[in-house]
Motif scaffolding. Sequence first.
Motif, PDB file in Angstrom:
ATOM      1  N   TYR A  34      74.646 -93.979  22.148  1.00  0.00           N
ATOM      2  CA  TYR A  34      73.581 -94.295  22.811  1.00  0.00           C
ATOM      3  C   TYR A  34      74.160 -93.976  24.452  1.00  0.00           C
ATOM      4  O   TYR A  34      73.456 -94.806  25.167  1.00  0.00           O
ATOM      5  CB  TYR A  34      73.120 -95.707  22.653  1.00  0.00           C
ATOM      6  CG  TYR A  34      72.470 -95.725  21.264  1.00  0.00           C
ATOM      7  CD1 TYR A  34      71.435 -95.079  21.059  1.00  0.00           C
ATOM      8  CD2 TYR A  34      73.348 -96.560  20.196  1.00  0.00           C
ATOM      9  CE1 TYR A  34      70.721 -95.298  19.556  1.00  0.00           C
ATOM     10  CE2 TYR A  34      72.831 -96.573  18.806  1.00  0.00           C
ATOM     11  CZ  TYR A  34      71.392 -95.832  18.607  1.00  0.00           C
ATOM     12  OH  TYR A  34      70.947 -95.841  17.335  1.00  0.00           O
ATOM     13  N   LYS A  35      75.165 -93.251  24.728  1.00  0.00           N
ATOM     14  CA  LYS A  35      75.305 -92.859  26.052  1.00  0.00           C
ATOM     15  C   LYS A  35      75.754 -94.228  26.805  1.00  0.00           C
ATOM     16  O   LYS A  35      75.319 -94.362  28.081  1.00  0.00           O
ATOM     17  CB  LYS A  35      74.356 -92.023  26.579  1.00  0.00           C
ATOM     18  CG  LYS A  35      73.879 -91.049  25.841  1.00  0.00           C
ATOM     19  CD  LYS A  35      72.910 -89.996  26.620  1.00  0.00           C
ATOM     20  CE  LYS A  35      72.439 -88.852  25.722  1.00  0.00           C
ATOM     21  NZ  LYS A  35      73.527 -88.249  25.048  1.00  0.00           N
ATOM     22  N   ASN A  36      76.481 -95.058  26.357  1.00  0.00           N
ATOM     23  CA  ASN A  36      76.867 -96.418  26.783  1.00  0.00           C
ATOM     24  C   ASN A  36      75.654 -97.470  27.302  1.00  0.00           C
ATOM     25  O   ASN A  36      76.104 -98.107  28.252  1.00  0.00           O
ATOM     26  CB  ASN A  36      77.890 -95.940  27.939  1.00  0.00           C
ATOM     27  CG  ASN A  36      79.205 -95.462  27.522  1.00  0.00           C
ATOM     28  OD1 ASN A  36      79.732 -95.865  26.535  1.00  0.00           O
ATOM     29  ND2 ASN A  36      79.523 -94.387  28.140  1.00  0.00           N
ATOM     30  N   ASP A  37      74.557 -97.169  26.757  1.00  0.00           N
ATOM     31  CA  ASP A  37      73.697 -98.076  26.907  1.00  0.00           C
ATOM     32  C   ASP A  37      73.543 -99.199  26.231  1.00  0.00           C
ATOM     33  O   ASP A  37      72.744 -99.639  25.437  1.00  0.00           O
ATOM     34  CB  ASP A  37      72.157 -97.217  26.852  1.00  0.00           C
ATOM     35  CG  ASP A  37      70.999 -98.049  27.184  1.00  0.00           C
ATOM     36  OD1 ASP A  37      71.074 -98.960  27.942  1.00  0.00           O
ATOM     37  OD2 ASP A  37      69.814 -97.798  26.679  1.00  0.00           O
ATOM     38  N   VAL A  38      74.683 -99.632  25.955  1.00  0.00           N
ATOM     39  CA  VAL A  38      75.032-100.784  24.919  1.00  0.00           C
ATOM     40  C   VAL A  38      75.646-101.989  25.465  1.00  0.00           C
ATOM     41  O   VAL A  38      76.758-101.889  26.106  1.00  0.00           O
ATOM     42  CB  VAL A  38      75.816-100.297  23.723  1.00  0.00           C
ATOM     43  CG1 VAL A  38      75.997-101.423  22.632  1.00  0.00           C
ATOM     44  CG2 VAL A  38      75.019 -99.114  23.304  1.00  0.00           C
ATOM     45  N   ALA A  39      75.055-103.430  25.282  1.00  0.00           N
ATOM     46  CA  ALA A  39      76.151-104.429  25.697  1.00  0.00           C
ATOM     47  C   ALA A  39      76.783-105.139  24.432  1.00  0.00           C
ATOM     48  O   ALA A  39      76.167-104.671  23.242  1.00  0.00           O
ATOM     49  CB  ALA A  39      74.964-105.508  26.025  1.00  0.00           C
ATOM     50  N   ASN A  41      79.361-105.410  30.842  1.00  0.00           N
ATOM     51  CA  ASN A  41      78.519-105.201  29.718  1.00  0.00           C
ATOM     52  C   ASN A  41      79.004-105.997  28.485  1.00  0.00           C
ATOM     53  O   ASN A  41      78.712-105.785  27.345  1.00  0.00           O
ATOM     54  CB  ASN A  41      78.253-103.463  29.227  1.00  0.00           C
ATOM     55  CG  ASN A  41      77.056-103.046  29.995  1.00  0.00           C
ATOM     56  OD1 ASN A  41      76.570-103.727  31.003  1.00  0.00           O
ATOM     57  ND2 ASN A  41      76.653-101.879  29.564  1.00  0.00           N
ATOM     58  N   ILE A  42      80.129-106.746  28.756  1.00  0.00           N
ATOM     59  CA  ILE A  42      80.612-107.717  27.663  1.00  0.00           C
ATOM     60  C   ILE A  42      80.347-109.174  27.941  1.00  0.00           C
ATOM     61  O   ILE A  42      80.599-109.587  29.086  1.00  0.00           O
ATOM     62  CB  ILE A  42      82.096-107.381  27.507  1.00  0.00           C
ATOM     63  CG1 ILE A  42      82.346-105.944  27.229  1.00  0.00           C
ATOM     64  CG2 ILE A  42      82.781-108.198  26.377  1.00  0.00           C
ATOM     65  CD1 ILE A  42      83.796-105.618  27.177  1.00  0.00           C
ATOM     66  N   LEU A  43      79.880-110.099  27.044  1.00  0.00           N
ATOM     67  CA  LEU A  43      79.752-111.432  26.995  1.00  0.00           C
ATOM     68  C   LEU A  43      80.602-111.972  25.884  1.00  0.00           C
ATOM     69  O   LEU A  43      80.256-111.884  24.577  1.00  0.00           O
ATOM     70  CB  LEU A  43      78.074-111.816  27.157  1.00  0.00           C
ATOM     71  CG  LEU A  43      77.963-113.345  27.084  1.00  0.00           C
ATOM     72  CD1 LEU A  43      78.479-113.784  28.555  1.00  0.00           C
ATOM     73  CD2 LEU A  43      76.675-113.578  27.024  1.00  0.00           C
ATOM     74  N   GLY A  51      71.333-104.876  32.079  1.00  0.00           N
ATOM     75  CA  GLY A  51      70.763-103.658  32.154  1.00  0.00           C
ATOM     76  C   GLY A  51      70.756-102.765  30.891  1.00  0.00           C
ATOM     77  O   GLY A  51      69.914-101.916  30.709  1.00  0.00           O
ATOM     78  N   ALA A  52      71.567-102.969  29.851  1.00  0.00           N
ATOM     79  CA  ALA A  52      71.526-102.115  28.710  1.00  0.00           C
ATOM     80  C   ALA A  52      70.098-102.571  27.655  1.00  0.00           C
ATOM     81  O   ALA A  52      69.776-103.452  27.671  1.00  0.00           O
ATOM     82  CB  ALA A  52      72.756-102.457  27.828  1.00  0.00           C
ATOM     83  N   SER A  53      69.844-101.335  27.197  1.00  0.00           N
ATOM     84  CA  SER A  53      68.613-101.793  26.342  1.00  0.00           C
ATOM     85  C   SER A  53      68.996-101.938  24.957  1.00  0.00           C
ATOM     86  O   SER A  53      68.155-102.507  24.070  1.00  0.00           O
ATOM     87  CB  SER A  53      67.859-100.374  26.335  1.00  0.00           C
ATOM     88  OG  SER A  53      68.389 -99.468  25.728  1.00  0.00           O
ATOM     89  N   LYS A 105      67.037-107.473  22.700  1.00  0.00           N
ATOM     90  CA  LYS A 105      67.455-106.282  22.925  1.00  0.00           C
ATOM     91  C   LYS A 105      67.545-105.511  21.513  1.00  0.00           C
ATOM     92  O   LYS A 105      67.472-106.271  20.472  1.00  0.00           O
ATOM     93  CB  LYS A 105      68.855-106.203  23.498  1.00  0.00           C
ATOM     94  CG  LYS A 105      68.994-106.879  24.759  1.00  0.00           C
ATOM     95  CD  LYS A 105      68.623-105.991  26.048  1.00  0.00           C
ATOM     96  CE  LYS A 105      68.878-106.287  27.295  1.00  0.00           C
ATOM     97  NZ  LYS A 105      68.451-105.568  28.445  1.00  0.00           N
ATOM     98  N   GLU A 106      67.500-104.324  21.358  1.00  0.00           N
ATOM     99  CA  GLU A 106      67.631-103.529  20.116  1.00  0.00           C
ATOM    100  C   GLU A 106      68.754-103.851  19.621  1.00  0.00           C
ATOM    101  O   GLU A 106      70.077-103.132  20.041  1.00  0.00           O
ATOM    102  CB  GLU A 106      67.222-102.307  20.223  1.00  0.00           C
ATOM    103  CG  GLU A 106      67.296-101.532  18.763  1.00  0.00           C
ATOM    104  CD  GLU A 106      67.040 -99.681  18.857  1.00  0.00           C
ATOM    105  OE1 GLU A 106      66.782 -99.229  17.970  1.00  0.00           O
ATOM    106  OE2 GLU A 106      66.779 -99.433  19.944  1.00  0.00           O
TER     107      GLU A 106
END
Length: 291
Positions: free
Chosen positions: A119-124, A172-174, A218-220, A263-264
């Motif tokens: 997903y081209k780094n669009d991942v949390a 992008n990490i929690l 911001g990630a989907s 989010k998905e």
Amino acid sequence: MEKETKTIRLIYPQWQGANIVKLITEVENPDDASRGYVLGAQLLNFLAPDNGQETLTVPVSTEITDRKVIDGVLDRDIIVRQTRAALNMLQVSNPDKIVTLGGECSVSVAPFTYLAQKYKNDVALIWIDAHPDITLPGDIYPGFHAMAVTACMGYGDTKILAELPTRFTPSNILLVGLRNWEREEIKERQKQYGIKHLTPKDVAQNSDAIKTWLKSCGASKVVIHFDMDVLDPAEIIAAVGTDPDGMKMEEVIRVIKDIAAEKELVGLTIAEPMPRTAIRIKNMLHQLPLL
């Protein structure tokens, strides 16, 4: 016509990333304790709903050899081989979503980095765990399962990292449910990386803080790692870790559902199962006549 989404179940009984024998004192044979994650992964698969998902099992060695620390990582070369095998299986199968049943915490590294690349780094990444898992080779504890988050960020052993397709950015990490850093240097490292965290108390009543973070990152899409040691041992002991004042099972379920509503959800890992009682029952059954 909309493409059908492919979800697979990945059974990943990796145990070599941990050195937990001293914590499983009720299991007499230390080798059985070490490999307890193998039975744990099998039990998770047995207990999880059978929904017809394609199921892949990562080939994991159960042989007990002289466990060596190489370049600061216990059983490093075995982990490299098993990481490569997992990623090869995923690349052939080409799933859109992955449920991973482990195994110790490092079983998230291969599927999560695979999904981040897809997903081209669009991942949390939301890491639900009592510990931050951001140790590094050369730290006092050489188990790779404690290095899982740092590996996802592209830090750590070069041979393991060479197998991984991409990396997550710290923003992008929690970390959720965190309550034991074990050493002050790990707290400082988390600050240096800029990784945010929430304690069990922060999410006990609602998931608002997680939702706020998800909106800001911001990630989907999102992947979730659920280490069962985040659970409160006063309610259930399901993992190796037994730090007090953890999350209740209903709280974890609510948090994961709320994340998936925001989010998905493309990846979910359940990790660190240590079926202490089942290991002892299995050993007893192996000694009975007619069995």
